[in-house]
Design an enzyme around this catalytic site. Sequence first.
Site, PDB file in Angstrom:
ATOM      1  CB  CYS A  38       2.953  -1.262  13.959  1.00 21.86           C
ATOM      2  SG  CYS A  38       3.268  -0.829  12.146  1.00 21.86           S
ATOM      3  CG  LEU A  47      13.324   7.323  20.695  1.00 27.32           C
ATOM      4  CD1 LEU A  47      14.390   7.264  19.867  1.00 27.32           C
ATOM      5  CD2 LEU A  47      13.629   8.723  21.469  1.00 27.32           C
ATOM      6  CG  HIS A  48       7.386   4.751  18.894  1.00 27.91           C
ATOM      7  ND1 HIS A  48       7.174   5.931  18.397  1.00 27.91           N
ATOM      8  CD2 HIS A  48       7.512   3.942  17.820  1.00 27.91           C
ATOM      9  CE1 HIS A  48       6.967   5.971  16.946  1.00 27.91           C
ATOM     10  NE2 HIS A  48       7.261   4.820  16.715  1.00 27.91           N
ATOM     11  CB  CYS A  70       0.956   6.818  11.648  1.00 26.52           C
ATOM     12  SG  CYS A  70       1.411   8.248  11.119  1.00 26.52           S
ATOM     13  CB  CYS A 102       2.778   7.624   3.394  1.00 25.21           C
ATOM     14  SG  CYS A 102       3.460   6.722   4.607  1.00 25.21           S
ATOM     15  N   GLY A 159       7.126  -1.565   6.082  1.00 21.93           N
ATOM     16  CA  GLY A 159       8.437  -1.978   6.075  1.00 21.93           C
ATOM     17  C   GLY A 159       9.425  -1.043   6.854  1.00 21.93           C
ATOM     18  CD  GLU A 160      13.623   0.238   9.681  1.00 27.32           C
ATOM     19  OE1 GLU A 160      12.726   0.695  10.559  1.00 27.32           O
ATOM     20  OE2 GLU A 160      14.476   0.874   9.244  1.00 27.32           O
ATOM     21  CB  CYS A 210       6.423  -2.142  16.470  1.00 21.73           C
ATOM     22  SG  CYS A 210       8.054  -1.667  15.916  1.00 21.73           S
ATOM     23  CB  CYS A 218       7.204  -4.701   8.746  1.00 16.61           C
ATOM     24  SG  CYS A 218       8.710  -3.808   9.479  1.00 16.61           S
ATOM     25  CG  ASN A 237      -4.057   6.616  14.086  1.00 15.17           C
ATOM     26  OD1 ASN A 237      -4.517   7.587  14.221  1.00 15.17           O
ATOM     27  ND2 ASN A 237      -2.745   6.602  13.255  1.00 15.17           N
ATOM     28  CD  GLU A 278      -2.885  -1.207   2.321  1.00 19.88           C
ATOM     29  OE1 GLU A 278      -4.157  -1.352   2.253  1.00 19.88           O
ATOM     30  OE2 GLU A 278      -2.333  -0.965   3.562  1.00 19.88           O
TER      31      GLU A 278
HETATM   32  N1  SAH Z   1       9.809   1.042  10.047  1.00 19.27           N
HETATM   33  C1  SAH Z   1       9.812   2.647   9.889  1.00 19.27           C
HETATM   34  C2  SAH Z   1       8.825   2.937   8.839  1.00 19.27           C
HETATM   35  C3  SAH Z   1       7.243   2.913   9.273  1.00 19.27           C
HETATM   36  S1  SAH Z   1       6.941   4.676   9.585  1.00 19.27           S
HETATM   37  C4  SAH Z   1       9.187   3.036  11.283  1.00 19.27           C
HETATM   38  O1  SAH Z   1       9.134   2.383  12.231  1.00 19.27           O
HETATM   39  O2  SAH Z   1       9.881   4.170  11.326  1.00 19.27           O
HETATM   40  C5  SAH Z   1       5.568   4.287  10.409  1.00 19.27           C
HETATM   41  C6  SAH Z   1       5.323   5.288  11.500  1.00 19.27           C
HETATM   42  O3  SAH Z   1       3.782   5.202  12.184  1.00 19.27           O
HETATM   43  C7  SAH Z   1       6.247   4.718  12.576  1.00 19.27           C
HETATM   44  O4  SAH Z   1       6.460   5.875  13.337  1.00 19.27           O
HETATM   45  C8  SAH Z   1       5.488   4.029  13.285  1.00 19.27           C
HETATM   46  O5  SAH Z   1       5.912   3.826  14.829  1.00 19.27           O
HETATM   47  C9  SAH Z   1       4.004   4.969  13.521  1.00 19.27           C
HETATM   48  N2  SAH Z   1       2.794   3.639  13.809  1.00 19.27           N
HETATM   49  C10 SAH Z   1       2.903   2.853  13.737  1.00 19.27           C
HETATM   50  N3  SAH Z   1       1.693   1.944  14.203  1.00 19.27           N
HETATM   51  C11 SAH Z   1       0.889   3.073  14.647  1.00 19.27           C
HETATM   52  C12 SAH Z   1      -0.281   3.363  15.246  1.00 19.27           C
HETATM   53  N4  SAH Z   1      -1.062   2.349  15.547  1.00 19.27           N
HETATM   54  N5  SAH Z   1      -0.715   4.659  15.517  1.00 19.27           N
HETATM   55  C13 SAH Z   1       0.108   5.639  15.149  1.00 19.27           C
HETATM   56  N6  SAH Z   1       1.482   5.572  14.845  1.00 19.27           N
HETATM   57  C14 SAH Z   1       2.036   4.305  14.547  1.00 19.27           C
END
Ligand code: SAH
Length: 350
Positions: free
Chosen positions: A121, A221-222, A339, A107, A166-167, A118, A114, A296, A94
Amino acid sequence: MKNKTKNILSLNFDQISHWLINRGEKEFRAKQLWPWLWAKRVKDFSLMTNLSKPLRKILAQNFCIKWPEVRDIKESKDGTVKFLLALEDEKLIETVLIPEKDHYTQCLSSQVGCSLACTFCSTGQMGFKRNMYSHEIAAQILVAQDYLQKKNSPKHLTNLVFMGMGEPLLNWKEVREALQIINHPLGLNFSRRKITLSTVGIKGVLQDFGQSKLALLAVSLHAPTQELREKIMPKAARWDLNELVSVLAEYPLARRERITIEYVLLGGVNDTPEHARQLVRLLSRVKCKINLIAYNPGPDSKYRAPEKKDILKFEQILWSKGMTAILRKSKGQDISAACGQLIVMSKLNS
Ligand code: SAH
């Protein structure tokens, strides 16, 4: 009839140049051919009018021009557009167009699925299928530009973020090649300042990416401590947070440039005032701005969205300590394009 010819988009500029020179063509032919493929988005060699007819014919005998196939397009009430694309082996990915005031941001995905899984995600739930090739990554842009052109959109696509599936730094070889097509003045011609690559931080590769100067950096970072990061993104956290942050403190930046730190606020998990203060301390040596993203919830969510008052408090603590923080507005939630909501659940992808 089975198409046995090679997709010319899979050759980079130098490879096309060599192919042409080997056939006795002048060196500048590649400079004539390349823009047809990436800047003018032509899918038929016979339309390449500044190439001789015999050359057009030879090209058509040896190559095809193939973009990912659009399988579905979903448009959100807020103008966000999500494309479901099939790659040559029928794998699905997508990509999302996000409307801004006077432009679109796209995007981009870099892998089918992936491997990081996480916990918050959706893409992680798909598992990892395969890396995308450089031309597949870059051709997502051709599809989006074609869509906007056909709609006569007054807004253009000017910004790119590697924040889809993906990463990207676990597929750095292909992502780097894609960025070269994206940056190339005769290719897609986006300047590096308009491109952001988002990563959880991959040891060694992050440093290579910094040296390449091909795009700006965003880091997912999160969590403000190694312990919490291990809980919510266990695989990503294999690279120790303190080591990651010391690399970020030394990261090469142009004047006035900053690293974007992404921080998804998970209700009750990482969104307390104490977490905010820890984050300030952790990032004290890093030239950065912080993007806060309210979680989300996806299908079968483990977590809940943060409460408005907790978001505001968190933001306020960062500001009071002199950090730049913005709450990123989430778009496309009604079509699962926000996201972390990109996921393709399909038999085709298994
Ligand atoms: N793997 C890379 C690229 C994906 S970016 C990375 O992690 O940076 C997607 C972004 O959306 C990342 O910052 C991810 O942590 C964030 N994300 C993933 N799941 C999410 C969710 N449920 N709600 C909000 N942000 C989320």
